[in-house]
Structures are given as structure tokens and as C-alpha cells.
Design an enzyme around this catalytic site. Structure first.
Site, PDB file in Angstrom:
ATOM      1  N   GLY A  31       2.729   0.041  -5.339  1.00 22.26           N
ATOM      2  CA  GLY A  31       3.094   0.420  -6.705  1.00 22.26           C
ATOM      3  C   GLY A  31       3.799  -0.695  -7.447  1.00 22.26           C
ATOM      4  N   ALA A  32       4.515  -0.303  -8.531  1.00 26.49           N
ATOM      5  CA  ALA A  32       5.097  -1.278  -9.474  1.00 26.49           C
ATOM      6  C   ALA A  32       4.013  -2.286  -9.847  1.00 26.49           C
ATOM      7  CB  ALA A  32       6.342  -1.954  -8.886  1.00 26.49           C
ATOM      8  N   GLY A  36      -1.435  -8.917 -11.375  1.00 28.67           N
ATOM      9  CA  GLY A  36      -2.001  -9.359 -10.098  1.00 28.67           C
ATOM     10  C   GLY A  36      -2.788  -8.217  -9.447  1.00 28.67           C
ATOM     11  N   HIS A  37      -2.169  -7.020  -9.409  1.00 25.06           N
ATOM     12  CA  HIS A  37      -2.880  -5.859  -8.855  1.00 25.06           C
ATOM     13  C   HIS A  37      -4.134  -5.560  -9.678  1.00 25.06           C
ATOM     14  CE1 HIS A  37       1.340  -4.752  -7.468  1.00 25.06           C
ATOM     15  NE2 HIS A  37       0.651  -4.755  -6.336  1.00 25.06           N
ATOM     16  N   GLY A 148      -4.013  -9.849  -2.223  1.00 27.93           N
ATOM     17  CA  GLY A 148      -3.664 -11.099  -2.906  1.00 27.93           C
ATOM     18  C   GLY A 148      -3.242 -12.166  -1.908  1.00 27.93           C
ATOM     19  N   ASP A 151       0.628 -13.022  -0.467  1.00 32.46           N
ATOM     20  CA  ASP A 151       1.014 -12.650   0.894  1.00 32.46           C
ATOM     21  C   ASP A 151      -0.056 -13.187   1.845  1.00 32.46           C
ATOM     22  OD1 ASP A 151       3.374 -10.826   0.335  1.00 32.46           O
ATOM     23  OD2 ASP A 151       1.840  -9.993  -0.961  1.00 32.46           O
ATOM     24  N   ARG A 188       8.565  -7.414  -7.146  1.00 33.82           N
ATOM     25  CA  ARG A 188       9.997  -7.710  -7.042  1.00 33.82           C
ATOM     26  C   ARG A 188      10.530  -8.481  -8.244  1.00 33.82           C
ATOM     27  NH1 ARG A 188       8.817  -7.589  -1.358  1.00 33.82           N
ATOM     28  NH2 ARG A 188      10.428  -6.404  -0.322  1.00 33.82           N
TER      29      ARG A 188
HETATM   30  O1  PAF Z   1       1.095  -6.085   0.009  1.00 41.97           O
HETATM   31  C1  PAF Z   1       1.502  -4.915  -0.102  1.00 41.97           C
HETATM   32  O2  PAF Z   1       1.733  -4.399  -1.200  1.00 41.97           O
HETATM   33  C2  PAF Z   1       1.732  -4.094   1.155  1.00 41.97           C
HETATM   34  O3  PAF Z   1       2.188  -4.889   2.192  1.00 41.97           O
HETATM   35  C3  PAF Z   1       0.497  -3.282   1.576  1.00 41.97           C
HETATM   36  C4  PAF Z   1      -0.647  -4.179   1.957  1.00 41.97           C
HETATM   37  C5  PAF Z   1       0.070  -2.349   0.458  1.00 41.97           C
HETATM   38  C6  PAF Z   1       0.834  -2.432   2.803  1.00 41.97           C
HETATM   39  O4  PAF Z   1       1.873  -1.556   2.552  1.00 41.97           O
END
Ligand code: PAF
Length: 282
Positions: A31-32, A36-37, A148, A151, A188
């Protein structure tokens, strides 16, 4: 957009679509949501018949309770955003729905990927990520899943988990989405104070300089240079900077031709932890 909160309902809805040979693109999130999402969702929409997004703040991947409590939760806004980009399905389970009465992670062996960088500084983090992503994959059974590259270590670990468990999903890594000033987009970032937000683009600026320096200097010199740069930044505290093999994530010993390297960084702005990485040329 269909919204499901139970495994049973989403499984039954998706299985009828699979019977019609519809391909499913999956974007797991906590969420949030930010641009990017949305870029992951767009990619998923281009390559699949329908897109499922999950929002689940996974308790088992947080090594600090405080971080879990303070993780931004903006579900109303997230739902609006998802509708605005024509997302097909939102999976929004509760902690109880996912973990029942046992909120704990399974133990995973990611062939050593889990012992580097984030794994060293966030105990149990990748067992938590492995647990939730595997669970979500088993529920959604997507054809493709999108993550993404911010990470990057998580992405490699998820690819490893899929390979080792012979899951059918194809894992797709997507480029890091950045703010205009270069700061990698992250849920964040919303928690940064104005001053911290102004200071934070220094992270990517430094990574870009690292890419240049790594062309002529060795990794030790570049690392010392980065450490010195951060000593001059009152609002940013360097947790780690590592140049590592792009595949094994093992820290570089000596530059070898034919190998590809990436630089990884984790920085605290107050209590907010920011990570970023960059592909290097050698
Ligand atoms: O990257 C994230 O937002 C989280 O680590 C994920 C992959 C959704 C797993 O909780």
C-alpha cells in the site's frame, strides 16, 4: 474494480477467469501507493488480460515493531488510485486471513542471497518476504508478477524462491521510478520531514558519482569515498554501501571482466530508512 478480502472469494473469482484462459498479472504491494507502483501496474496491464494488486502490510517482514506501526497506511487513497488506473482486482486481506493465529515466517534457503546487505541489517526480513510472497502466489496463481528494482535484493530472492519451488509464475523486475530530483520512489518517503526530503536526493546523486568513479577506481576507494561523503551530511546516516556481484550479491573482492556489478546503499534520515541501488559499468 473488484475488491476481495478473503482467500476463498478471490480464488473462486480468479479460477473462473483462468478457465477462460485469461492471463493474470500480479503486483503485490504494502500500500501507500505511488507512481512507482502505478508503473508496475501499467507494465502488468500491457502484458496480461487482467491485473490483480494486493495490499497487505506484512507483519513478519518487519524487524522493528515501530517500523511496522509507523508504516504509512492510506487505503482510501490507494483504492481511488487503483480505480483511476483501471486495476481489475484488489486483494485486501487482513492479517488473520493470511496468518490465522500464527503470525510467523517459514524458514527459507535462498542460496546465500539472504545473508548479504538487507539480510545482515534486517533480521528475518527475507523469511518474512518469502513467506508472504509465496502465500500470495499460491492464492492468486499469477502468470506474471511485477516487482521494482529498488528492492533489488528482494527481487533476486523472489526469483530464487520461484525457481527452487518450481512455481509457474514469471517474475519481472521493473526499473526504479524516481522523483524529479532523483530520489527513488518509496512509500516511506511520505514520512520524511521537509528538511530530510530536501537532503534525500543526495543518495542517488552519490550513486551516480559512484558509477563514474568505479570506471577508474577500485571498490575500496569508491567505498571510502562514499563513507566520507555521508560524514558531511548532517541529516543522512549511512548504514551500508556495498558494491556487489549483480547475480550472487556477494561483495566484490576484485573487479573481474565479464562480471556485472551493482552498488547498493541504505541510509537513515532520522528513523526513516531509505534504500537505493545502481547498475555499474566496469
Ligand atoms: O516490496 C514490497 O512492497 C513487499 O516487500 C512485498 C513484495 C509486497 C511483500 O510484502
Amino acid at each position: 474494480m473488484k475488491i476481495f478480502i478473503t482467500k476463498k472469494e478471490i480464488k473462486s473469482y480468479l479460477s473462473s477467469l483462468k478457465e477462460q484462459n485469461k492471463s493474470i498479472g500480479f503486483v503485490p504491494t504494502m500500500g501507500a501507493l505511488h507512481q512507482g507502483h502505478l508503473s508496475l501496474i501499467k507494465k502488468a496491464q500491457q502484458k496480461n488480460d487482467l491485473v490483480v494488486v494486493s495490499i497487505f502490510v506484512n507483519p513478519t517482514q518487519f524487524d522493528k515493531k515501530e517500523d511496522l506501526i509507523n508504516y504509512p497506511k492510506t487505503i482510501e487513497n490507494d483504492t481511488k488510485l487503483l480505480k483511476s488506473v483501471s486495476c481489475d482486482v484488489l486483494f485486501l486481506p487482513s492479517v488473520k486471513e493470511i496468518y490465522a493465529d500464527d503470525i510467523s515466517s517459514k524458514k527459507f534457503d535462498f542460496d546465500g542471497l539472504e545473508h548479504q546487505m538487507e539480510g545482515k541489517f534486517r533480521e528475518g526480513h527475507f523469511d518474512g518476504v518469502g513467506t508472504i510472497v509465496k502465500t500470495l502466489f499460491e492464492i492468486v496463481k499469477p502468470n506474471k508478477a511485477y516487482f521494482g528494482q529498488k528492492d533489488y535484493q528482494q527481487l533476486q530472492i523472489i526469483k530464487k524462491m520461484v525457481k527452487k519451488n518450481r512455481l509457474k509464475v514469471k517474475v519481472k523486475g521493473c526499473p526504479i521510478f524516481r522523483e524529479q530530483d532523483g530520489l527513488a520512489m518509496s512509500s516511506r518517503n511520505a514520512r520524511l520531514t521537509d528538511a530530510q526530503r530536501k537532503a534525500a536526493p543526495f543518495i542517488y546523486k552519490t550513486l551516480k558519482k559512484v558509477r563514474k568513479k568505479f570506471g577508474t577506481e577500485n571498490a575500496t576507494i569508491v567505498t571510502e569515498w562514499v563513507e566520507n561523503q555521508f560524514k558531511k551530511q548532517p541529516l543522512l546516516e549511512l548504514e551500508y554501501f556495498t558494491i556487489a556481484d549483480k547475480k550472487t550479491l556477494e561483495p566484490i573482492q576484485k573487479k573481474e571482466s565479464g562480471k556485472k556489478y551493482r552498488a547498493f546503499i541504505a541510509v537513515f534520515a532520522g528513523k526513516i530508512r531509505l534504500i537505493d541501488n545502481i547498475q555499474l559499468k566496469n
